[in-house]
Design an enzyme around this catalytic site. Structure first.
Site: not given
Ligand code: GAL
Length: 633
Positions: A109, A144, A315, A323, A365
Site C-alpha cells: 500500500c 508500473e 517494454e 495475460w 507463456m
Molecule cells: C508488464 C510488466 C512486466 C511483465 C509484462 C508482461 O506489465 O511490467 O513485468 O509482466 O507486463 O507482458
C-alpha cells in the site's frame, strides 16, 4: 538524436555462466540498453539486512563490458516474503475490505509508512552502490505503478493518511461539510478523524468524498515515487524514469512525471486490443495480430507530454503475451512497425520485453526475443532489422502538431466517480476524439490539463473536462485556436458539485446546458446530415450559432466565434464532421485514411504505418500490410 533499441533482462533468472554470451548477443543484435533489477529484491536481500549485491555487481559489469548501457531499477514492486512478516499491515486492501496476499507482485500500500521507509532503505543502498557506476546510464523507479489495480488501497494506513490529506486541504471540518454538501443524508462530520474511506457504504458514497479519495490516492503514488527519485538524485546524475502503462488512469501521470527526467511506457498492442480498447468484435478480429491502429500512438503522444518531450517504450511486446483474454502472435513485420511508430512519435528508445522467455512461473507463456531453448524468436529478427535501418535512418523529431488534445487525469477521476451512464468513460471519449483526428491524417500533440499556453495550435480539442478552473476557461476563451468543448465541460466545481450559473459558463460562449441524459448504447440519437450521439447527450440553450442539429431539430453543437460546444458523445461520423469542418476553416489539409493506415509528421519525414493485414493505398503510395512507409516532406 540517435534512436536506440534495448531489452529487459533478468540476470537473476539465469546461470551466471551465460550472462556474457547473452550480453554479446544483445550487442550483436544492435541493442544499446538493458534494463535490470526491478523484481530482484529477494535475491538482493534474502533475509532482513543480509545484503547480497555481489551478483548484481557482476551482472552490471558483464553487461557494461559488453558495451551495453544499463537501466537500473529499484526493486520495490516486489518486496520479499519476509517483509510481510515485518509489516503485516503493509498489504494493499481491496474495496471489499479484503487484504491482498503475497504470491505475485505489487503487494504493498502506497500509504504504509513502514513500507515507505523500507523503500527508502533499499533505494539508498542501490543508489549509493551504483550511483557513479559508469555502466548505469539511467534509472527506473519501481515497476508500473497502479498495475493490477493497486493505486486505490482501503487500508488502515490509507485511512490515516487520507484524514491528514483532507485536513490539509479543507482546514476546518465545517469547510469540508459545506464543500461536499454533507447536510444531504445527515452525513455531516464533527472532526476529520470521523471520516472513513468511501468503500463498504450501504449505497454509493458522496461523489465529493469518492473524488477526494481518488485525488488523495493519486498524490500518494507521486509522493512514493518522489522519495525514490530524491534518493537516486543524491547519488547519481543519470536520468530517472518510470514505466507507465496503457489505459491506466487512476493516478496523475503528469504529477509523477514532474519529478522524473524521462517517461517510459509498456506497449503490448495485442493484449491491449482485447483487454483495453473499447472496440467492436469486428474491429478486434480485423486487428487481432496487429493491435489497434491508434491505441499505441495515443500513448506515445500522451507520454511524450508526461515526459516533457523525453520518452521511451520500456517494454515492447515481443510475440504472444500471457495475460489477455486471447493471446495471438503478431503478424510478421508488426514488431518492426511498432518500433518505427514509436520513433515517429519521438521515442528515444524502444526496449523489447523480455530477452529470453522464462520457462517457469507466471509468465512462462510470454514470448521473449529468444525462445526458452535459446534460439532466436521472431522479435529478435525484427529488432535486428530495425537496428540495421536505424543505422542509416535520417533523424526523426516530434515537431509541434497543428492540433492539440487535452488529457486531464483529474477529469478521468471525476468521470470514474460519476459516469452517469454505464461504461461512459473520459478516457474513451478522449480516445475516440484522437482516433477521429488521426483518421483525418493529422498529427496530434496531447497536452496536460494544467496547460495554460496554447500558442501555436490551430485547433484545441478539450472534450469532457468536467472541472475547469476559471483561468483555464479564460485562456481557452482568449486562445487564437478553434476550441472544441463538451460534453460535460465545467459541469462540476472543484468539489464535484453542480455550479450555478449552469455549465459551461464560459466567457464568450453563449451556451447553457439545461439538462443532461445518458442513453442506452443501442439507442443513439441521430444527427441531421449524418452521425449520432451515443450514450450521453445534453440539452443546449443559448444564442450561439447552430453547428449540428439532432434529427428532431434540437441543437446538438453550438458555436460562438472560435468556441464550439458539442452537447453529447459524438460517434465517429459526427466527430469527423466536426473536425474536418474546423480543419477546413483553419486551413489544415486533411485526408480520409483507410481503417488501418495512419501517419505522423516528424519534420522532413512523414512516417506511414499500415496496421491492416493487406496492402493499402496512401497519398504517398502503396504500403504493404503490417508495413511502414517513409515519405520525405
Ligand atoms: C508488464 C510488466 C512486466 C511483465 C509484462 C508482461 O506489465 O511490467 O513485468 O509482466 O507486463 O507482458
Amino acid at each position: 538524436m540517435k534512436r536506440t533499441l534495448g531489452t529487459c533482462y533478468y540476470p537473476e533468472h539465469w546461470p551466471q555462466e551465460i550472462w556474457e554470451a547473452d550480453a554479446r548477443r544483445m550487442v550483436e543484435t544492435g541493442l544499446t540498453w538493458v534494463r535490470i533489477g526491478e523484481f530482484a529484491w529477494s535475491r538482493l536481500e534474502p533475509s532482513p539486512e543480509d545484503l547480497q549485491f555481489d551478483w548484481l555487481d557482476r551482472a552490471i559489469e558483464t553487461l557494461g563490458q559488453a558495451g551495453l548501457k544499463v537501466v537500473l531499477c529499484t526493486p520495490t514492486a516486489t518486496p520479499p516474503r519476509w517483509m510481510i512478516d515485518r509489516h503485516p499491515d503493509m498489504i494493499a486492501v481491496e474495496s471489499s475490505g479484503q487484504p491482498r496476499k503475497f504470491g505475485s507482485r505489487r503487494h504493498y500500500c502506497f500509504s504504509h509508512q513502514g513500507y515507505q521507509r523500507e523503500s527508502d532503505r533499499i533505494t539508498s543502498l542501490i543508489a549509493e552502490r551504483y550511483g557513479d557506476n559508469p555502466h548505469v546510464a539511467a534509472w527506473q523507479t519501481d515497476n508500473e505503478y497502479g498495475c493490477h489495480d493497486t493505486t486505490l488501497s482501503y487500508s488502515q494506513a490509507a485511512r490515516k493518511a487520507f484524514r491528514t490529506w483532507l485536513a490539509d486541504r479543507y482546514r476546518t471540518i465545517d469547510a469540508l461539510n459545506r464543500a461536499w454538501g454533507n447536510v444531504f443524508w445527515s452525513m455531516d462530520y464533527a472532526s476529520f478523524d470521523q471520516i472513513d474511506l468511501p468503500n463498504l457504504t450501504v449505497t454509493e458514497a458522496n461523489p465529493s468524498h469518492t473524488l477526494a479519495f481518488r485525488r488523495f490516492s493519486s498524490d500518494q503514488v507521486a509522493a512514493f515515487n518522489r522519495r525514490q527519485v530524491d534518493i537516486i538524485r543524491a547519488h547519481s546524475n543519470a536520468p530517472v524514469s518510470h514505466n507507465y502503462m496503457g489505459r491506466v488512469t487512476d493516478f496523475d501521470h503528469f504529477r509523477v512525471g514532474d519529478d522524473l527526467d524521462i517517461a517510459t511506457w509498456d506497449s503490448y498492442p495485442l493484449g491491449f486490443l482485447e483487454d483495453r480498447v473499447g472496440a467492436t468484435d469486428a474491429h478486434k478480429r480485423a486487428f487481432t495480430r496487429q493491435g489497434d491502429p491508434d491505441f499505441q500512438a495515443f500513448h506515445h503522444d500522451l507520454y511524450r507530454a508526461v515526459g516533457k518531450g523525453r520518452w521511451w517504450v520500456m517494454e515492447q511486446q515481443p510475440g504472444p503475451v500471457n495475460w489477455a483474454p486471447y493471446n495471438p502472435a503478431p503478424l510478421p513485420g508488426m514488431m518492426r512497425l511498432w518500433a518505427w511508430e514509436a520513433y515517429a512519435h519521438g521515442a528515444e528508445a524502444v526496449c523489447y520485453f523480455r530477452w529470453r522467455q522464462a520457462p517457469f512461473a507466471q509468465e512462462q507463456m510470454h514470448a521473449g526475443m529468444l525462445r526458452p531453448d535459446n534460439a532466436d524468436a521472431p522479435a529478435l529478427i525484427e529488432a535486428r532489422q530495425v537496428a540495421d535501418e536505424l543505422r542509416d535512418a535520417p533523424d526523426v523529431a516530434a515537431p509541434r502538431a497543428p492540433v492539440a488534445l487535452i488529457f486531464d487525469y483529474d477529469a478521468d477521476f471525476a468521470w470514474a466517480t460519476q459516469p452517469h451512464g454505464k461504461d461512459l468513460s473520459y478516457f474513451q471519449l478522449v480516445f475516440d476524439t484522437y482516433r477521429a483526428l488521426r483518421k483525418l491524417g493529422l498529427s496530434v500533440d496531447i497536452l496536460r490539463g494544467e496547460t495554460r499556453d496554447f500558442s501555436g495550435y490551430k485547433i484545441i480539442a478539450a472534450p469532457g473536462l468536467i472541472y475547469m478552473p476559471q483561468d483555464l476557461k479564460n485562456e481557452l476563451a482568449e486562445a487564437d485556436a478553434h476550441v472544441v468543448l463538451g460534453p460535460r465541460t465545467a459541469a462540476r466545481n472543484a468539489d464535484m458539485v453542480i455550479p450555478v450559473p449552469l455549465p459551461p459558463d464560459m466567457p464568450g460562449l453563449e451556451v447553457t446546458v439545461s439538462r443532461v441524459e445518458s442513453l442506452r448504447p443501442d439507442m443513439p440519437m441521430p444527427l441531421k446530415g449524418g452521425g449520432a450521439f451515443t450514450g450521453y447527450r445534453e440539452e443546449l440553450e443559448g444564442a450561439a450559432d447552430i453547428v449540428l442539429e439532432l434529427d428532431d431539430g434540437q441543437p446538438a453543437a453550438l458555436r460562438s466565434g472560435h468556441l464550439t460546444y458539442v452537447g453529447g458523445w459524438p460517434d465517429a461520423i459526427a466527430l469527423k464532421r466536426v473536425y474536418s469542418d474546423l480543419c477546413r476553416t483553419a486551413g489544415i489539409a486533411t485526408v480520409d485514411l483507410e481503417d488501418g493506415v495512419r501517419c505522423r509528421d516528424t519534420g522532413g519525414l512523414r512516417i506511414w504505418t499500415n496496421y491492416g493485414a493487406e496492402a493499402a493505398d496512401t497519398p504517398a503510395g502503396r504500403i504493404e500490410g503490417a508495413g511502414v512507409l517513409f515519405e520525405k516532406t
